[in-house]
Design a protein around this motif. Sequence first.
Motif, PDB file in Angstrom:
ATOM      1  N   ASN A  37     -68.520 -67.314  26.234  1.00  0.00           N
ATOM      2  CA  ASN A  37     -69.759 -67.507  26.997  1.00  0.00           C
ATOM      3  C   ASN A  37     -69.797 -66.601  28.225  1.00  0.00           C
ATOM      4  O   ASN A  37     -70.777 -65.890  28.467  1.00  0.00           O
ATOM      5  N   THR A  38     -68.744 -66.653  29.024  1.00  0.00           N
ATOM      6  CA  THR A  38     -68.769 -65.939  30.294  1.00  0.00           C
ATOM      7  C   THR A  38     -68.601 -64.426  30.116  1.00  0.00           C
ATOM      8  O   THR A  38     -68.977 -63.652  30.992  1.00  0.00           O
ATOM      9  N   PHE A  39     -68.066 -63.998  28.950  1.00  0.00           N
ATOM     10  CA  PHE A  39     -68.038 -62.570  28.628  1.00  0.00           C
ATOM     11  C   PHE A  39     -69.370 -62.103  28.025  1.00  0.00           C
ATOM     12  O   PHE A  39     -69.500 -60.949  27.633  1.00  0.00           O
ATOM     13  N   GLY A  40     -70.342 -63.007  27.944  1.00  0.00           N
ATOM     14  CA  GLY A  40     -71.688 -62.642  27.490  1.00  0.00           C
ATOM     15  C   GLY A  40     -71.968 -62.910  26.033  1.00  0.00           C
ATOM     16  O   GLY A  40     -73.002 -62.474  25.507  1.00  0.00           O
ATOM     17  N   GLY A  41     -71.080 -63.639  25.348  1.00  0.00           N
ATOM     18  CA  GLY A  41     -71.258 -63.887  23.923  1.00  0.00           C
ATOM     19  C   GLY A  41     -71.866 -65.242  23.616  1.00  0.00           C
ATOM     20  O   GLY A  41     -72.154 -66.048  24.506  1.00  0.00           O
ATOM     21  N   ARG A  42     -72.044 -65.505  22.338  1.00  0.00           N
ATOM     22  CA  ARG A  42     -72.591 -66.766  21.846  1.00  0.00           C
ATOM     23  C   ARG A  42     -72.143 -66.947  20.402  1.00  0.00           C
ATOM     24  O   ARG A  42     -71.763 -65.973  19.725  1.00  0.00           O
ATOM     25  N   TRP A  43     -72.166 -68.166  19.926  1.00  0.00           N
ATOM     26  CA  TRP A  43     -71.765 -68.439  18.543  1.00  0.00           C
ATOM     27  C   TRP A  43     -72.824 -67.948  17.555  1.00  0.00           C
ATOM     28  O   TRP A  43     -72.493 -67.396  16.509  1.00  0.00           O
ATOM     29  N   PHE A  44     -74.101 -68.174  17.864  1.00  0.00           N
ATOM     30  CA  PHE A  44     -75.193 -67.832  16.945  1.00  0.00           C
ATOM     31  C   PHE A  44     -76.359 -67.243  17.727  1.00  0.00           C
ATOM     32  O   PHE A  44     -76.584 -67.603  18.896  1.00  0.00           O
ATOM     33  N   ASP A  45     -77.120 -66.362  17.060  1.00  0.00           N
ATOM     34  CA  ASP A  45     -78.362 -65.909  17.669  1.00  0.00           C
ATOM     35  C   ASP A  45     -79.464 -66.915  17.336  1.00  0.00           C
ATOM     36  O   ASP A  45     -79.210 -67.942  16.691  1.00  0.00           O
ATOM     37  N   MET A  46     -80.682 -66.631  17.738  1.00  0.00           N
ATOM     38  CA  MET A  46     -81.765 -67.604  17.585  1.00  0.00           C
ATOM     39  C   MET A  46     -82.155 -67.841  16.133  1.00  0.00           C
ATOM     40  O   MET A  46     -82.873 -68.788  15.827  1.00  0.00           O
ATOM     41  N   ASP A  47     -81.668 -66.991  15.223  1.00  0.00           N
ATOM     42  CA  ASP A  47     -81.925 -67.186  13.797  1.00  0.00           C
ATOM     43  C   ASP A  47     -80.717 -67.803  13.088  1.00  0.00           C
ATOM     44  O   ASP A  47     -80.644 -67.783  11.850  1.00  0.00           O
ATOM     45  N   TRP A  48     -79.773 -68.320  13.866  1.00  0.00           N
ATOM     46  CA  TRP A  48     -78.553 -68.942  13.357  1.00  0.00           C
ATOM     47  C   TRP A  48     -77.637 -67.951  12.635  1.00  0.00           C
ATOM     48  O   TRP A  48     -76.819 -68.352  11.811  1.00  0.00           O
ATOM     49  N   GLN A  49     -77.783 -66.674  12.954  1.00  0.00           N
ATOM     50  CA  GLN A  49     -76.854 -65.681  12.425  1.00  0.00           C
ATOM     51  C   GLN A  49     -75.595 -65.684  13.288  1.00  0.00           C
ATOM     52  O   GLN A  49     -75.680 -65.523  14.501  1.00  0.00           O
ATOM     53  N   PRO A  50     -74.426 -65.884  12.686  1.00  0.00           N
ATOM     54  CA  PRO A  50     -73.190 -65.887  13.483  1.00  0.00           C
ATOM     55  C   PRO A  50     -72.993 -64.564  14.226  1.00  0.00           C
ATOM     56  O   PRO A  50     -73.331 -63.495  13.710  1.00  0.00           O
ATOM     57  N   GLN A  51     -72.420 -64.650  15.417  1.00  0.00           N
ATOM     58  CA  GLN A  51     -72.206 -63.495  16.286  1.00  0.00           C
ATOM     59  C   GLN A  51     -70.725 -63.245  16.571  1.00  0.00           C
ATOM     60  O   GLN A  51     -70.367 -62.608  17.559  1.00  0.00           O
ATOM     61  N   ILE A  52     -69.858 -63.740  15.695  1.00  0.00           N
ATOM     62  CA  ILE A  52     -68.422 -63.750  15.985  1.00  0.00           C
ATOM     63  C   ILE A  52     -67.805 -62.357  15.925  1.00  0.00           C
ATOM     64  O   ILE A  52     -66.754 -62.114  16.516  1.00  0.00           O
ATOM     65  N   ASP A  53     -68.469 -61.419  15.234  1.00  0.00           N
ATOM     66  CA  ASP A  53     -67.955 -60.052  15.195  1.00  0.00           C
ATOM     67  C   ASP A  53     -68.642 -59.151  16.224  1.00  0.00           C
ATOM     68  O   ASP A  53     -68.570 -57.931  16.139  1.00  0.00           O
ATOM     69  N   SER A  54     -69.279 -59.749  17.220  1.00  0.00           N
ATOM     70  CA  SER A  54     -69.994 -58.984  18.247  1.00  0.00           C
ATOM     71  C   SER A  54     -69.024 -58.389  19.262  1.00  0.00           C
ATOM     72  O   SER A  54     -67.877 -58.848  19.398  1.00  0.00           O
ATOM     73  N   PRO A  55     -69.464 -57.363  20.016  1.00  0.00           N
ATOM     74  CA  PRO A  55     -68.612 -56.792  21.063  1.00  0.00           C
ATOM     75  C   PRO A  55     -68.158 -57.814  22.101  1.00  0.00           C
ATOM     76  O   PRO A  55     -67.023 -57.739  22.584  1.00  0.00           O
TER      77      PRO A  55
END
Length: 436
Positions: free
Chosen positions: A199-217
């Motif tokens: 969270n504090t590094f700017g990430g999230r588990w899912f975007d608003m379309d429920w697409q996982p974001q686990i491989d994000s920068p």
Amino acid sequence: MKLSRVLPIAGLAAVGATVANAETITVATVNNNDMVVMQSLTDAFEQSHPDIQLDWVVLEENVLRQRLTTDIATGGGQFDVMTIGTYEVPIWAERSWLTPLDNLPEDYQVDDLLKSVRDGLSHDGTLQALPFYAESSMMYYRKDLFDEAGITMPDQPTWEEVREWASKLHNADQEQYGICLRGKPGWGENMALVSTMVNTFGGRWFDMDWQPQIDSPAWQEAVSFYVDLLSNYGPPGASSNGFNENLALFSRGNCAMWVDATSAAGKLFDADQSSVADKLGFAPAPIAKTPKGSHWLWSWALAIPASSDSKDAARQFITWATSKDYVSLVGEREGWTSVPPGTRTSTYENPNYQESAPFAGFVLDAIQGADPTDSTLEPSPYTGVQFVGIPEFQSIGTQVGQMIAAALTGETSVEQALQSSQRATERTMQRAGYLD
């Protein structure tokens, strides 16, 4: 009665009739310090409620969650009182698995419960569980080591600063480790901490379309930082350490810093339980790119499953164990730093608690400042700070936690762990109907 109890020889005849007619309720709880204290006060409850006997099942956190989830989903009825959290309550209540707790006695003083905690344990405006204790997260540190190293703790530490301090304070030869953090896999173990870091590094588990974001920068940066920090400056075997293990390490003086639950403060400030009580400093949980979601919000609560055959007796127990009188009982018997924190306004207004717990106001602010509805830098479709408030998260979080623990032990790279987590989570979300 579910289980027979061994009676003391003295007074056997006098007590026998009472026990024979008593209703036994089975209470399942986690092996955290506050719950161990609750179990130790069984005699106080049974003396004031002679028609009720308590049978305890005390389990490690991950095991407890598995047992309770299986039992309640199948209507097994093994337990009359379940210790569950802010994650399970609304999900289970929506499925009518819990007994609503309306019309509580006037002397229970529902309005004395902190609103953020009460709201998290309600469904459609009705309490579904009663808070035993509540917590956010914070940083504990050794003031003596900081002073020796010439380090001054700022009002709001950053994770980069934490890494710099850990490098200066780490001395493995002396069993003094720069930092202790959760490494044990589990959605409520390592992922509670890792989620706040993401969270504090700017990430999230899912975007608003429920697409996982686990491989994000953002995930890559946060998890790489976590693995490097703990690998270089943490204790050996960190992947086996959860809340209780790190609490023991810090209490013995083995950790220069520890970021974890605010509920540990009482034990750490108790000189009878902590060798660093007179050297203890505390600060907010560290931040990176954003303060959003840097500290979690959680409540361990007592609920009555709909499958219980002893709902009235169970209700008497949970109202007793979460009452103002219980807080006073623990304060008088165990000391005021040992009372269950984070649930009642009256606890924080109590002069005995204020005098004994220098961390009280700080913890209250952390709990009230955590916002489960706005915990990520970019918008997210879910409620929760260190968890995602959907039924599928229990399996998702545990699976991802196992992969991140594997990265911590060097079995796989961070990049591989996150890519595998992304694929597994996508499959889960597709099967659940969130994704096309």
